[in-house]
Design an enzyme around this catalytic site. Structure first.
Site, PDB file in Angstrom:
ATOM      1  CG  ASP A  83      -0.271  -0.096   2.536  1.00  0.00           C
ATOM      2  OD1 ASP A  83       0.941  -0.370   2.560  1.00  0.00           O
ATOM      3  OD2 ASP A  83      -0.948   0.095   3.567  1.00  0.00           O
ATOM      4  CG  HIS A 123      -2.633   4.952   8.753  1.00  0.00           C
ATOM      5  ND1 HIS A 123      -3.348   4.662   9.889  1.00  0.00           N
ATOM      6  CD2 HIS A 123      -3.558   5.144   7.765  1.00  0.00           C
ATOM      7  CE1 HIS A 123      -4.643   4.667   9.615  1.00  0.00           C
ATOM      8  NE2 HIS A 123      -4.797   4.961   8.337  1.00  0.00           N
ATOM      9  N   GLY A 131      -0.195   2.298   5.451  1.00  0.00           N
ATOM     10  CA  GLY A 131      -1.520   2.825   5.149  1.00  0.00           C
ATOM     11  C   GLY A 131      -1.532   4.040   4.258  1.00  0.00           C
ATOM     12  CG  ASP A 164      -8.928   8.877   8.155  1.00  0.00           C
ATOM     13  OD1 ASP A 164      -8.499   9.647   7.292  1.00  0.00           O
ATOM     14  OD2 ASP A 164      -9.060   7.651   7.981  1.00  0.00           O
ATOM     15  CG  HIS A 166      -8.785   3.732   8.026  1.00  0.00           C
ATOM     16  ND1 HIS A 166      -9.198   4.491   6.951  1.00  0.00           N
ATOM     17  CD2 HIS A 166      -8.954   2.429   7.661  1.00  0.00           C
ATOM     18  CE1 HIS A 166      -9.593   3.688   5.971  1.00  0.00           C
ATOM     19  NE2 HIS A 166      -9.458   2.435   6.376  1.00  0.00           N
ATOM     20  CG  ASP A 256     -11.237   7.659   5.126  1.00  0.00           C
ATOM     21  OD1 ASP A 256     -11.478   8.471   6.032  1.00  0.00           O
ATOM     22  OD2 ASP A 256     -10.221   6.936   5.132  1.00  0.00           O
ATOM     23  CE1 TYR A 301      -7.224   6.713   0.244  1.00  0.00           C
ATOM     24  CE2 TYR A 301      -8.954   6.395   1.874  1.00  0.00           C
ATOM     25  CZ  TYR A 301      -7.624   6.581   1.557  1.00  0.00           C
ATOM     26  OH  TYR A 301      -6.678   6.653   2.552  1.00  0.00           O
TER      27      TYR A 301
END
Length: 387
Positions: A83, A123, A131, A164, A166, A256, A301
């Site tokens: 990633d 991340h 990430g 976020d 995440h 996101d 995204y």
């Protein structure tokens, strides 16, 4: 109109648009901000690229040796694969993204709000990429804020709020048990969902086998979280802020969790008029919470929607929110990408919200009965040491 520093340059936009996970997103974001006339109202600041010394404030030397190697063409460990693949201009990207965030921190010397939409890489680890994040600009910003000298402040108190989808593992882990910075992440959590770490769970002082840190807080949400769910937990964010009394707040505004993101996990909405929305959160943090504020980007995204959201949040920072039914200007270079509505709004989805009233009540009760008292105790002890 509120004075806002906005970090941008043609080079930053070009290099930021090379990021493999978000190709050309930077171009969409900054061109939409310009097309809707907001660049005329902010104080545009050109980023100063981060130096090796700047990056070494947190990152390890072996990681920086690999990351900044202009001849690097293939993975060489340090998470630079999968990633986080190597891509053209990676060293310059790292220096500009970190430099943009640090430039925004310095801009807070002359204003109370600064924006770096290229930042928010939450991340990235001390010695590895992770990430989609290559450089820990959030951590570098916090370290820079802690060095700020202000006459009326004995010691800067930095609070980091992450919105976020995440969990903010790179930031939360960096300051875990450091007794110096408060991190609060509101995110999705489910078995196996990235990033997998115990800190992403709802930890509290009475858990067996958990070394609880009252300054490293999480509010994990289930699938389908809507603005109603975010509204339910907002008083907890307010109370944490009241207790900690920050002099500086960093807000990672990953988008996101908004409806229509390809992750399709949350159902958050944008308009400030909708209680609990992303706009509602950012407006209240910027204009009712104490301290100077730094807004950073992050995940997101669906690039046209990321551009919509960050343009809208820029207008909120200016204290002149654009109507969400504002038309995308036909002259905007990426106009066709905003079909079918061609407006600023992001439609609310129809996903079921699995955050039941019982689950949200459990979170609220744990905060009020266990977490907030522990936080109060730590803050009282820190205040006593400063006296």
């Amino acid at each position: 109109m509120t004075k806002v520093a906005y970090v941008v340059s043609s080079q930053l936009v070009e290099v930021g648009s090379l990021l493999p996970s978000n190709r050309n997103r930077s171009k969409l974001v900054h061109s939409l901000v310009a097309s809707l006339g907001l660049l005329k109202n902010v104080q545009a600041v050109k980023p100063v690229p981060a130096t090796l010394q700047d990056l070494a404030e947190y990152h390890s030397s072996d990681y920086l040796d690999a990351l900044l190697n202009p001849a690097l063409t293939t993975a060489s460990g340090h998470g630079l694969d999968h990633d986080c693949p190597v891509f053209p201009s990676l060293p310059l990207y790292v220096q500009l993204v970190a430099g943009a965030t640090l430039t925004a921190v310095r801009a807070l010397q002359f204003t109370n709000i600064a924006i770096s939409w290229e930042g928010g890489r939450h991340h990235a680890q001390k010695s590895s990429a992770s990430g989609y994040c290559y450089v820990a600009d959030c951590v570098l910003a916090i370290l820079a804020m802690r060095r700020v000298k202000e006459l009326h402040v004995a010691r800067p108190r930095v609070m980091y709020i992450d919105l976020d989808l995440h969990f903010s593992d790179g930031v939360s882990q960096a300051f875990y048990k450091q007794n110096s910075v408060l991190t609060l992440s509101i995110h999705h959590m489910s078995p196996g969902f990235f990033p997998v770490t115990p800190l992403a769970t709802l930890q509290h002082p009475d858990q067996e086998g958990v070394d609880f840190d009252p300054l490293t807080l999480s509010i994990p949400l289930r699938r389908g979280a809507s603005s109603a769910t975010y509204l339910h937990v907002f008083p907890l964010v307010q109370r944490v802020t009241e207790i900690f009394a920050p002099t500086h707040i960093i807000v990672q505004c990953g988008v996101d969790a908004l409806a229509e993101d390809p992750h399709a996990i949350m159902n958050w909405s944008l308009p400030i008029e909708q209680p609990g929305s992303l706009g509602f959160y950012v407006h209240n943090i910027l204009h009712t919470f104490p301290g100077k504020k730094l807004l950073l980007g992050g995940g997101g995204y669906n690039s046209p929607n990321a551009a919509r959201a960050w343009t809208y949040l820029t207008s909120i920072a200016l204290a002149e929110p654009l109507p969400c039914d504002t038309n995308i200007p036909y002259e905007h270079p990426f106009f066709p990408l905003y079909s079918p509505s061609f407006t600023l709004d992001i439609p609310t989805g129809t996903m079921q919200d699995h955050n039941t009233s019982t689950y949200l009540s459990e979170i609220t009760e744990l905060f009020h009965n266990r977490i907030l008292p522990a936080l109060s105790k730590v803050v009282e002890e820190a205040v006593a040491m400063d006296m």
